[in-house]
Design a protein around this motif. Structure first.
Motif, PDB file in Angstrom:
ATOM      1  N   MET A   3       0.321  14.059  -6.030  1.00 33.26           N
ATOM      2  CA  MET A   3      -0.278  13.047  -5.648  1.00 33.26           C
ATOM      3  C   MET A   3      -0.962  12.871  -4.226  1.00 33.26           C
ATOM      4  SD  MET A   3       0.126   8.922  -5.743  1.00 33.26           S
ATOM      5  CE  MET A   3      -1.257   7.660  -5.368  1.00 33.26           C
ATOM      6  N   SER A   4      -2.286  13.030  -3.774  1.00 36.41           N
ATOM      7  CA  SER A   4      -2.738  13.081  -2.730  1.00 36.41           C
ATOM      8  C   SER A   4      -2.994  11.575  -2.012  1.00 36.41           C
ATOM      9  CB  SER A   4      -4.203  13.589  -2.532  1.00 36.41           C
ATOM     10  OG  SER A   4      -4.931  12.715  -3.438  1.00 36.41           O
ATOM     11  N   PHE A   5      -2.613  11.517  -0.540  1.00 34.07           N
ATOM     12  CA  PHE A   5      -2.570  10.008  -0.055  1.00 34.07           C
ATOM     13  C   PHE A   5      -3.826   9.995   0.973  1.00 34.07           C
ATOM     14  CE2 PHE A   5       1.550  10.771  -1.669  1.00 34.07           C
ATOM     15  CZ  PHE A   5       1.884   9.576  -2.525  1.00 34.07           C
ATOM     16  N   ARG A   6      -4.150   8.999   1.220  1.00 35.35           N
ATOM     17  CA  ARG A   6      -5.146   8.591   2.380  1.00 35.35           C
ATOM     18  C   ARG A   6      -4.295   9.023   3.744  1.00 35.35           C
ATOM     19  NH1 ARG A   6      -7.287   2.750   4.282  1.00 35.35           N
ATOM     20  NH2 ARG A   6      -5.138   2.443   4.363  1.00 35.35           N
ATOM     21  N   HIS A   7      -3.233   8.552   4.002  1.00 35.01           N
ATOM     22  CA  HIS A   7      -2.497   8.756   5.161  1.00 35.01           C
ATOM     23  C   HIS A   7      -1.138   8.663   4.627  1.00 35.01           C
ATOM     24  CE1 HIS A   7      -5.617   8.537   7.852  1.00 35.01           C
ATOM     25  NE2 HIS A   7      -5.917   7.338   7.695  1.00 35.01           N
ATOM     26  N   GLN A   8      -0.224   9.597   5.309  1.00 30.73           N
ATOM     27  CA  GLN A   8       1.411   9.351   5.099  1.00 30.73           C
ATOM     28  C   GLN A   8       1.681   9.110   6.694  1.00 30.73           C
ATOM     29  OE1 GLN A   8       3.308  11.900   2.069  1.00 30.73           O
ATOM     30  NE2 GLN A   8       1.851  13.165   2.499  1.00 30.73           N
ATOM     31  N   TYR A   9       2.827   8.294   6.645  1.00 31.19           N
ATOM     32  CA  TYR A   9       3.361   7.655   7.809  1.00 31.19           C
ATOM     33  C   TYR A   9       4.855   8.110   7.839  1.00 31.19           C
ATOM     34  CZ  TYR A   9      -1.114   5.652   8.580  1.00 31.19           C
ATOM     35  OH  TYR A   9      -2.388   5.181   8.754  1.00 31.19           O
ATOM     36  N   VAL A  10       5.446   8.353   9.072  1.00 27.86           N
ATOM     37  CA  VAL A  10       7.101   8.573   8.958  1.00 27.86           C
ATOM     38  C   VAL A  10       7.514   7.638  10.127  1.00 27.86           C
ATOM     39  CG1 VAL A  10       8.992   9.974   9.157  1.00 27.86           C
ATOM     40  CG2 VAL A  10       6.556  11.036   8.675  1.00 27.86           C
TER      41      VAL A  10
END
Length: 285
Positions: free
Chosen positions: A1-8
């Protein structure tokens, strides 16, 4: 799945208000974005119960993932009676909650190591210089299997994960000694020697004197195929950003801020809210 943004995101420590404020700052949308947590979801903040519930719900939606930190494993140990609740941990409401068993069952099934994207690996404290990332993933799976095994297996494991002295890592290490060493590397490590020998007392910043022959684990020059994202070391204030390692713990529970690292461009984002400073008798250890 692709995401707009990923944050850690670094250690939440139960700082629920700051966590919600950070999500607002990120304009987080669980339908489009994904969060990765560096462990220590609970402990010294004002509302560990709400924090744990919120993170669990997001993970079950597929909008978040987490690795285990030392405070998370300690929470499991308290739940199973392997250790006593520390006065400075504000986690008692979790054990009084109707969904306590559900929350802790979920927590003990979370990993020690995760891959947020093709360029990074996420752990709570770090990966020692004598381990490759491939080896670290194998060791993580070995401890994870025991943490999420039967309750009888878990109850045998947990009392053996605690020691005031570090175990020496060697080719023949096995049994609970090996499990304890794996847990220490993934969840307690700050300083080590090049051979992986650990030191548990130092928790200050990089400008403070360190014990002879010990360095921060990320200062040993080891080629890495992925950037190691880590929390745990609050005194770093998430200011360490090297080609092979990125600190994430902004020290929110110590009067600073929560920290988020955006994977697609490496942008650093902090919460505007922060927890109250700890009381004098509290320490990070």
């Amino acid at each position: 799945m692709s995401f707009r943004h990923q944050y850690v995101i670094g250690d939440l420590q139960g700082c629920y208000a700051a966590y919600l404020q950070l999500l607002e700052t990120l304009d987080f949308d669980p339908a489009q974005d994904k969060l990765w947590f560096a462990g220590d979801l609970v402990a010294r903040g004002e509302d560990s119960l709400s924090t744990l519930r919120h993170v669990k719900a997001l993970c079950e939606q597929g909008a978040a993932a987490t690795v285990l930190g030392n405070h998370d494993i300690n929470l499991i140990a308290v739940w199973r009676g392997a250790t006593a609740l520390k006065k400075k941990d504000k986690t008692a409401p979790i054990f009084a909650a109707d969904d306590c068993d559900e929350l802790l069952e979920w927590l003990r099934h979370q990993p020690l190591l995760a891959y947020p994207d093709e360029q990074t690996v996420l752990v709570h404290a770090g990966i020692p210089p004598h381990w490759t990332i491939k080896a670290a993933a194998k060791y993580a799976q070995q401890l994870e299997a025991q943490l999420k095994g039967s309750l009888e297996q878990l109850d045998r494991l947990l009392p053996n994960l605690y020691s005031k002295t570090a175990d020496e890592w060697h080719a023949d290490i096995h049994g609970y000694t090996k499990m304890r060493a794996i847990a220490n590397y993934f969840t307690r490590m700050r300083l080590c020697k090049q051979d992986g020998a650990l030191e548990f007392d130092f928790s200050a910043g990089l400008d403070e004197p360190m014990p002879k022959d010990f360095l921060p684990w990320f200062e040993w020059q080891v080629p890495r195929a992925r950037k190691i994202l880590f929390g745990h070391w609050a005194a770093l204030k998430a200011e360490v950003d090297l080609p092979h390692a990125r600190a994430l713990d902004g020290g929110c529970v110590w009067g600073n801020y929560l920290f988020a690292y955006r994977l697609d461009d490496g942008k650093a984002i902090t919460s505007n809210a922060h927890c109250l400073p700890p009381t004098e008798e509290s320490t990070e250890k």
